[in-house]
Motif scaffolding. Sequence first.
Motif, short mmCIF file in Angstrom:
data_model
loop_
_atom_site.label_atom_id
_atom_site.label_comp_id
_atom_site.label_asym_id
_atom_site.label_seq_id
_atom_site.Cartn_x
_atom_site.Cartn_y
_atom_site.Cartn_z
N ALA A 25 0.84 -1.20 0.00
CA ALA A 25 0.00 0.00 0.00
C ALA A 25 0.88 1.25 0.00
O ALA A 25 0.58 2.24 -0.68
CB ALA A 25 -0.93 -0.01 1.21
N MET A 26 1.97 1.17 0.73
CA MET A 26 2.88 2.32 0.79
C MET A 26 3.69 2.44 -0.51
O MET A 26 3.82 3.53 -1.07
CB MET A 26 3.83 2.11 1.98
N GLN A 27 4.18 1.30 -1.01
CA GLN A 27 4.98 1.34 -2.24
C GLN A 27 4.20 1.88 -3.43
O GLN A 27 4.77 2.51 -4.33
CB GLN A 27 5.51 -0.08 -2.58
N LEU A 28 2.89 1.64 -3.44
CA LEU A 28 2.06 2.14 -4.54
C LEU A 28 2.11 3.66 -4.63
O LEU A 28 1.92 4.23 -5.71
CB LEU A 28 0.61 1.70 -4.35
N LEU A 29 2.33 4.30 -3.50
CA LEU A 29 2.41 5.76 -3.50
C LEU A 29 3.85 6.26 -3.59
O LEU A 29 4.12 7.31 -4.15
CB LEU A 29 1.75 6.33 -2.24
N LEU A 30 4.79 5.48 -3.03
CA LEU A 30 6.19 5.91 -3.02
C LEU A 30 6.88 5.68 -4.36
O LEU A 30 7.66 6.51 -4.82
CB LEU A 30 6.98 5.13 -1.96
N ASN A 31 6.58 4.54 -4.97
CA ASN A 31 7.29 4.17 -6.19
C ASN A 31 6.41 3.27 -7.07
O ASN A 31 6.71 2.09 -7.27
CB ASN A 31 8.60 3.45 -5.81
N PRO A 32 5.32 3.83 -7.58
CA PRO A 32 4.36 2.99 -8.32
C PRO A 32 4.92 2.41 -9.61
O PRO A 32 4.43 1.37 -10.07
CB PRO A 32 3.19 3.94 -8.60
N ALA A 33 5.96 3.04 -10.17
CA ALA A 33 6.49 2.56 -11.44
C ALA A 33 7.19 1.21 -11.30
O ALA A 33 7.45 0.54 -12.30
CB ALA A 33 7.44 3.60 -12.03
N GLN A 34 7.48 0.79 -10.07
CA GLN A 34 8.16 -0.51 -9.88
C GLN A 34 7.25 -1.69 -10.22
O GLN A 34 7.72 -2.79 -10.41
CB GLN A 34 8.63 -0.65 -8.42
N PHE A 35 5.93 -1.45 -10.27
CA PHE A 35 5.01 -2.58 -10.44
C PHE A 35 4.69 -2.85 -11.91
O PHE A 35 4.56 -1.93 -12.72
CB PHE A 35 3.70 -2.31 -9.69
N ASP A 36 4.54 -4.13 -12.21
CA ASP A 36 4.07 -4.55 -13.53
C ASP A 36 2.75 -5.30 -13.30
O ASP A 36 1.68 -4.72 -13.38
CB ASP A 36 5.14 -5.42 -14.20
N VAL A 37 2.82 -6.59 -12.93
CA VAL A 37 1.60 -7.33 -12.58
C VAL A 37 1.57 -7.51 -11.07
O VAL A 37 2.52 -8.02 -10.48
CB VAL A 37 1.57 -8.71 -13.27
#
Length: 355
Positions: free
Chosen positions: A224-236
Amino acid sequence: MEKKITVLAGDGIGPEVIQEGLKILSAIEQKFNHQFTLTHALLGAVAIDKTEDPFPPATLQACQQADAILLGAIGDPKYDNNPDAKVRPEQGLLTMRKQLNLFANIRPLQVYETLKTSSPLKNHLLDKVDLVIYRELTGGIYFGQKTLSEDKQTATDTCSYSVLEIQRIATLAFEAAQKRRNKLTLVDKANVLETSRLWRKTVAALAPQYPTVAVDYLFVDNAAMQLLLNPAQFDVILTENMFGDILSDEASVLSGSIGLLPSSSIGNKVALFEPIHGSYPQAKGLNIANPLATILSVVMLLDYFNLTQEAQLVRHAVTSALERKILSKDLVAQDAKFYTTSAIGDDIKNTILNS
Ligand code: IPM
Ligand code: MG
């Protein structure tokens, strides 16, 4: 191409956004000479009002006979504020997902360049954000046994998952990652929950079959935190039912509005397409809802029928509207000029017909 589509407009702004989705479908029909035969059926509070059942048998039948289902939204405050209500609109949605075995809910998120300023996040964080959430949709705490003690002082909701339930959605998520940027993140709470440990084990056991896909594991609080801190890290992002519900609302903030996010729900037969937002009862009848999540759900529906060129055309028409600042109320500053739900649908329709 001839296809049968069952339309469930539902409650609140559902009928208004569905009207725009259907406008786009009919423009595609006209332009490419397809035939989409529509059947309308009841779901949610409207269904309770007319039949006392949020998912009446006639709706189940109409869904089973369709090639695809297009859904608006369900929910009505008269039930939300009444914890003692015997039937609720949401039961209709959940029963439908279960009975049609729609176990995989796919929620893609992209950030449109022109809308970066609509997001409350710092714009540099939004560069290169392009992710998709694979949310398990027919298991977990949503569907486990529920109890309320006789004295009404204690309640339980049970979260249960089987290896098979995890495998079937994980397989789809791995396949998606292979076609995207080869990264899969399992979001769970394996430091606390037994079900999460089963998810981790099952996903780890599948991983060797997808050697190109890098797998990582995140606890849901950190995710939940990473989605706001560094959302570009996610793919699927692969996750269970309730975590997926929560994280997809959170992720929608990156795009600027929950009114932009479409979804598809697939199982082994019919597929369903719906915006991820709710019925927004405060906006009902005002012609101010954002129709783009529904129109983008129509794009997913066209892709599902392998109508790639058609899907691409609608996608371009949406991007064009956004670039020309044809924006709904949720995407502009307070008191700024905005376009109505139907005006946005008209604009996209005209782009399609004139291209
Ligand atoms: C969603 C919605 C539903 C859910 C509600 C309306 C039951 O929030 O599709 O995300 O929780 O699944
Ligand atoms: Mg939700």
